[in-house]
Design a protein around this motif. Structure first.
Motif, PDB file in Angstrom:
ATOM      1  N   UNK A  88       0.884  -1.272  -0.170  1.00 57.71           N
ATOM      2  CA  UNK A  88       0.289  -0.259   0.147  1.00 57.71           C
ATOM      3  C   UNK A  88       0.954   1.600  -0.265  1.00 57.71           C
ATOM      4  N   UNK A  89       0.650   1.989  -1.069  1.00 55.04           N
ATOM      5  CA  UNK A  89       1.199   3.564  -0.428  1.00 55.04           C
ATOM      6  C   UNK A  89       0.195   4.175  -1.402  1.00 55.04           C
ATOM      7  N   UNK A  90       0.316   5.594  -0.609  1.00 51.73           N
ATOM      8  CA  UNK A  90      -0.251   6.680  -0.540  1.00 51.73           C
ATOM      9  C   UNK A  90       0.424   8.141  -1.328  1.00 51.73           C
ATOM     10  N   UNK A  91      -0.147   8.899  -2.459  1.00 51.08           N
ATOM     11  CA  UNK A  91      -0.135   9.949  -2.977  1.00 51.08           C
ATOM     12  C   UNK A  91      -0.715  11.352  -2.534  1.00 51.08           C
ATOM     13  N   UNK A  92      -0.560  12.707  -2.611  1.00 53.77           N
ATOM     14  CA  UNK A  92      -1.251  13.220  -2.661  1.00 53.77           C
ATOM     15  C   UNK A  92      -1.271  14.103  -3.794  1.00 53.77           C
ATOM     16  N   UNK A  93      -2.689  14.887  -3.599  1.00 51.17           N
ATOM     17  CA  UNK A  93      -2.617  16.587  -5.289  1.00 51.17           C
ATOM     18  C   UNK A  93      -3.390  17.081  -4.706  1.00 51.17           C
ATOM     19  N   UNK A  94      -3.283  18.059  -4.816  1.00 50.12           N
ATOM     20  CA  UNK A  94      -3.636  19.687  -4.151  1.00 50.12           C
ATOM     21  C   UNK A  94      -5.572  19.630  -5.206  1.00 50.12           C
ATOM     22  N   UNK A 134      -7.544  22.247  -5.751  1.00 47.77           N
ATOM     23  CA  UNK A 134      -6.763  24.034  -6.826  1.00 47.77           C
ATOM     24  C   UNK A 134      -8.016  24.908  -5.745  1.00 47.77           C
ATOM     25  N   UNK A 135      -7.589  26.325  -5.272  1.00 46.00           N
ATOM     26  CA  UNK A 135      -9.078  27.074  -4.647  1.00 46.00           C
ATOM     27  C   UNK A 135      -9.282  25.923  -3.261  1.00 46.00           C
ATOM     28  N   UNK A 136      -8.420  25.611  -2.816  1.00 47.69           N
ATOM     29  CA  UNK A 136      -9.371  24.714  -1.739  1.00 47.69           C
ATOM     30  C   UNK A 136      -7.976  24.522  -0.698  1.00 47.69           C
ATOM     31  N   UNK A 137      -8.173  24.711   0.582  1.00 46.91           N
ATOM     32  CA  UNK A 137      -6.551  24.246   1.913  1.00 46.91           C
ATOM     33  C   UNK A 137      -7.052  22.805   2.418  1.00 46.91           C
ATOM     34  N   UNK A 138      -6.972  21.533   0.785  1.00 47.04           N
ATOM     35  CA  UNK A 138      -7.402  20.439   0.587  1.00 47.04           C
ATOM     36  C   UNK A 138      -6.565  19.473  -0.322  1.00 47.04           C
ATOM     37  N   UNK A 139      -6.593  17.834  -0.130  1.00 49.84           N
ATOM     38  CA  UNK A 139      -5.666  18.006  -1.270  1.00 49.84           C
ATOM     39  C   UNK A 139      -6.095  16.125  -0.892  1.00 49.84           C
ATOM     40  N   UNK A 140      -6.282  15.587  -2.045  1.00 48.19           N
ATOM     41  CA  UNK A 140      -6.732  14.489  -1.905  1.00 48.19           C
ATOM     42  C   UNK A 140      -5.661  13.477  -1.251  1.00 48.19           C
ATOM     43  N   UNK A 141      -5.579  12.716  -0.929  1.00 49.95           N
ATOM     44  CA  UNK A 141      -4.900  11.364  -0.052  1.00 49.95           C
ATOM     45  C   UNK A 141      -5.773   9.914  -1.149  1.00 49.95           C
ATOM     46  N   UNK A 142      -4.708  10.276  -1.587  1.00 48.27           N
ATOM     47  CA  UNK A 142      -5.000   8.914  -2.697  1.00 48.27           C
ATOM     48  C   UNK A 142      -3.707   7.370  -2.330  1.00 48.27           C
ATOM     49  N   UNK A 143      -4.650   6.172  -2.515  1.00 47.43           N
ATOM     50  CA  UNK A 143      -4.106   5.262  -2.030  1.00 47.43           C
ATOM     51  C   UNK A 143      -3.699   4.415  -4.032  1.00 47.43           C
ATOM     52  N   UNK A 144      -2.777   3.630  -3.568  1.00 49.00           N
ATOM     53  CA  UNK A 144      -2.781   2.430  -4.216  1.00 49.00           C
ATOM     54  C   UNK A 144      -1.458   1.310  -4.213  1.00 49.00           C
ATOM     55  N   UNK A 145      -1.936   0.825  -4.469  1.00 46.87           N
ATOM     56  CA  UNK A 145      -0.239  -0.413  -4.417  1.00 46.87           C
ATOM     57  C   UNK A 145      -1.154  -2.523  -4.606  1.00 46.87           C
ATOM     58  N   UNK A 146      -1.873  -1.615  -3.890  1.00 51.79           N
ATOM     59  CA  UNK A 146      -1.962  -3.688  -3.741  1.00 51.79           C
ATOM     60  C   UNK A 146      -2.357  -4.196  -5.202  1.00 51.79           C
TER      61      UNK A 146
END
Length: 359
Positions: free
Chosen positions: A249-255, A257-269
């Motif tokens: 299991x790994x994670x990446x984040x993606x901003x 736009x225009x918000x104080x939020x980021x997507x937490x994107x799981x993957x790898x299995x």
């Protein structure tokens, strides 16, 4: 002479002395052979040979016989008596007269009737992956039975060759037994299959992996460590855990736009037994609350608390309400509320307020 008074010279022998006696016919013995056969529900036997015994030396007899003999009964068994009919004899050379011989009253052989090997036909149902080898079998029946006979098949279990997803997977029945269904049928005449097999498919099921949303206080998004990300799982069966999956299991984040939020994107299995769907979580960056000892109206320029040097953080707030927002590279950053603590910064001059101060 038989005594002293008798002289053989006084007698003349007969020219021929004749008696009568019988020469009875010589009783023949016989040995015979017949073919073994597989149980077929009848007593027919294939006779392959008959040979006479107790023939006088130098004489010869040839046996004739019906090639179709008869077992004592139809059932399977070893060393079963085969009765042979239609036995005749013929002289095998010029020295032999069949009139000198008497046929055996019965000519018989022995042969085996072996058990009939059954086949079995079964249908197994496809199933969705459930983490075990259990299989559901329907429409089970024996094959290769003699016409007019009937057997019921029973079994105690059925299982796939392994638990994993695949097509045309072997399914084996265990504890197979048979029961006769009519008076014509004996189970002892049949041999159970060594294995009863069929096939079916195991199809993958859905597994949803959801990243759990979390938050962090703004420091410097580009350099500060993220919190530890976690996920939840929906769809594991039979007590399975992530240990049954491949990969990592790994994670990446993606901003966003225009918000104080980021997507937490799981993957790898990876998995052949599960169709994996990932659902993103949210990383929310919370703004620290800035408080001022005085209220100002106008443009504010101050150095970042969170970086040792430029760039500068700028903001505009309303002196009447004591609230406003700072911006960093034109993006909303910090909320400002009047009262509390002094911050280093320089108020810029505008038409409404010419005061400048370090706060």
């Amino acid at each position: 002479a038989g005594n002293a008074n008798t002289s053989t010279g006084n007698y003349l022998l007969p020219t021929m002395v004749i008696a009568t006696a019988d020469i009875s016919q010589r009783q023949l013995t016989a040995s015979a052979t017949a073919e073994n056969k597989v149980y077929d529900g009848n007593t027919n036997a294939a006779v392959t040979g008959v040979t006479f015994g107790n023939v006088v030396t130098g004489e010869a007899l040839t046996a004739g016989y019906d090639t179709l003999g008869s077992f004592a009964d139809k059932n399977a068994g070893n060393g079963k008596v085969v009765t042979i009919s239609g036995v005749t004899m013929a002289a095998g050379n010029a020295n032999t007269s069949i009139g000198n011989y008497l046929l055996p009253t019965m000519v018989a052989a022995t042969a085996d009737i072996s058990q009939r090997q059954l086949t079995a036909i079964a249908t197994a149902q496809d199933k969705a992956y459930d983490g075990n080898t259990t299989a559901t079998v329907t429409n089970v029946a024996f094959g290769n039975l003699v016409a007019g006979e009937s057997l019921t098949i029973s079994y105690t279990g059925s299982a796939f060759s392994d638990k994993n997803v695949g097509g045309n997977k072997a399914v084996t029945l265990s504890g197979v037994t048979m029961t006769a269904n009519n008076a014509n049928t004996l189970t002892s005449n049949y041999l159970l299959p060594t294995t009863v097999n069929t096939s079916a498919a195991i199809t993958p099921i859905s597994l949803t992996i959801t990243a759990l949303s979390t938050s962090k206080t703004y420091e410097d998004v580009a350099s500060a460590a993220n919190p530890i990300f976690n996920v939840s799982y929906t769809g594991f069966v039979n007590g399975e855990t992530p240990a049954s999956l491949g990969g990592a299991l790994t994670f990446s984040i993606s901003a966003i736009a225009g918000q104080d939020k980021y997507l937490i994107i799981p993957s790898g299995y990876t998995s052949s037994n599960y169709n994996i769907t990932y659902i993103n979580g949210l990383l929310t960056v919370t703004r620290p609350l800035l408080e001022f000892s005085e209220r100002y109206q106008g443009a504010l320029t101050l150095k970042s608390q969170y970086r040792a040097s430029a760039p500068l953080i700028r903001g505009i707030f309303d002196g009447a309400s004591g609230r406003g927002y700072l911006t960093y590279d034109s993006n909303p950053l910090l909320m400002i509320r009047g009262a509390g603590i002094n911050l280093e910064g320089t108020l810029s001059t505008d038409s409404n307020n010419a005061d400048q101060d370090n706060r």
